[in-house]
Motif scaffolding. Structure first.
Motif, PDB file in Angstrom:
ATOM      1  N   LYS A  36      18.873 -41.948  98.837  1.00 30.24           N
ATOM      2  CA  LYS A  36      19.916 -42.143  97.834  1.00 30.24           C
ATOM      3  C   LYS A  36      19.268 -42.538  96.515  1.00 30.24           C
ATOM      4  N   VAL A  63      17.578 -44.082 103.115  1.00 28.23           N
ATOM      5  CA  VAL A  63      18.833 -44.571 103.686  1.00 28.23           C
ATOM      6  C   VAL A  63      18.764 -44.548 105.211  1.00 28.23           C
ATOM      7  N   LEU A  92      25.773 -41.664 103.739  1.00 29.69           N
ATOM      8  CA  LEU A  92      25.284 -41.449 105.093  1.00 29.69           C
ATOM      9  C   LEU A  92      25.935 -40.227 105.739  1.00 29.69           C
ATOM     10  N   ASN A  93      27.207 -39.996 105.427  1.00 29.94           N
ATOM     11  CA  ASN A  93      27.958 -38.902 106.054  1.00 29.94           C
ATOM     12  C   ASN A  93      28.060 -37.665 105.171  1.00 29.94           C
ATOM     13  N   GLN A 137      34.053 -43.917 104.514  1.00 28.53           N
ATOM     14  CA  GLN A 137      33.611 -45.311 104.513  1.00 28.53           C
ATOM     15  C   GLN A 137      32.138 -45.409 104.102  1.00 28.53           C
ATOM     16  N   ASP A 138      31.372 -44.336 104.355  1.00 26.71           N
ATOM     17  CA  ASP A 138      29.975 -44.277 103.917  1.00 26.71           C
ATOM     18  C   ASP A 138      29.679 -42.841 103.497  1.00 26.71           C
TER      19      ASP A 138
END
Length: 273
Positions: free
Chosen positions: A129, A264, A26-27, A22-23
């Motif tokens: 990012k 981010v 970030l992950n 989903q991200d």
């Protein structure tokens, strides 16, 4: 809430990637580490532990790979204690914990309740990012792939720049980069002067790093130029690029900003003593 722990990266990938994707920026660190082990690209000398929080679907993820800190990433703060409890059942000790500051603080408190001692924040990091690439130039030289006869050099650079971050031997780490063609060298006047690695993309995101220039070769723009070159390679393959920086190094943060990277999230690392 149900907290599950496994040492099977393949099973863990199947369970948690629908949540993590989903991200994927970030992950990315969790996804890269798990995917590299699930595919056999990376192996550990001892068991690693992967944690998923369910309610009833997956709502949180953490991990502890062999020899490293517990990594919580962007885990919700209210999951800190149950994750610490679950890892305390399988791990006698860990050197530290990393992730978002609130969850690191609560995890550290809970871990010290189990094992004693205290947790001390020792470093801050920032995930960036790439938004729009601005190619950077060096005083001289150009990029090329790492050569087979540079394993010892790359291992020495890795030991000098990332001694505490490499859970495998430095030579084995360098050999792995050579095998996977995942490290580039900036060469100036016939000499290697800087290196930049990268990770295979996971869900369309590739993380740049490590980045290292020997002290005597710095301030010539080599690392910035090579980082922007590696970033361009990632973009050319249709992927997004991200990277981590040490907040204590304003020079590198400024360079990556000039190349088009934007913040981010911020994280901290805490050591147990």
């Amino acid at each position: 809430m149900d907290v599950r722990v496994t040492s099977d990266p393949q099973a863990f990938e199947q369970i948690v990637f629908p949540f993590l994707q989903q991200d994927p920026v970030l992950n990315n660190l969790v996804m890269t580490v798990v995917h590299e082990r699930a595919t056999g690209r990376m192996t550990d000398s001892e068991p690693s532990y992967y944690v998923s929080v369910h309610d009833p679907e997956v709502v949180g993820v953490a991990m502890r790979t062999a020899g490293r800190y517990v990594y919580l990433g962007a885990l919700r703060e209210d999951f800190a204690e149950p994750v610490a409890d679950a890892l305390a059942d399988v791990l006698p000790e860990v050197p530290g914990v990393a992730g978002d500051r609130p969850v690191v603080t609560r995890f550290g408190q809970r871990w010290c309740e189990h094992r004693g001692g205290q947790a001390t924040v020792v470093r801050g990091t920032r995930l960036h990012k790439l938004i729009e690439l601005t190619p950077l130039e060096a005083d001289s030289g150009g990029p090329r792939r790492m050569a087979a006869d540079e394993v010892d050099l790359v291992a020495a650079w890795g030991k000098d720049g990332f001694a505490e971050e490499l859970s495998i031997g430095h030579r084995a780490w360098a050999e792995r980069h050579l095998e996977h063609e995942s490290l580039l060298i900036w060469e100036a006047d016939g000499e290697p002067v800087s290196m930049v690695g990268f990770h295979q993309p996971v869900f369309g995101v590739s993380r740049v790093g490590p980045v290292y220039t020997p002290p005597e070769r710095r301030r010539h723009g080599y690392a910035g130029a090579l980082t922007s070159h590696v970033t361009a390679m990632i973009l050319a393959e249709g992927n997004q690029a991200c990277l981590f920086t040490n907040l204590a190094n304003p020079t590198s943060n400024k360079i990556y900003y000039q190349a088009g990277y934007r913040p981010v999230a911020d994280f901290v690392e805490a050591e147990f003593s």
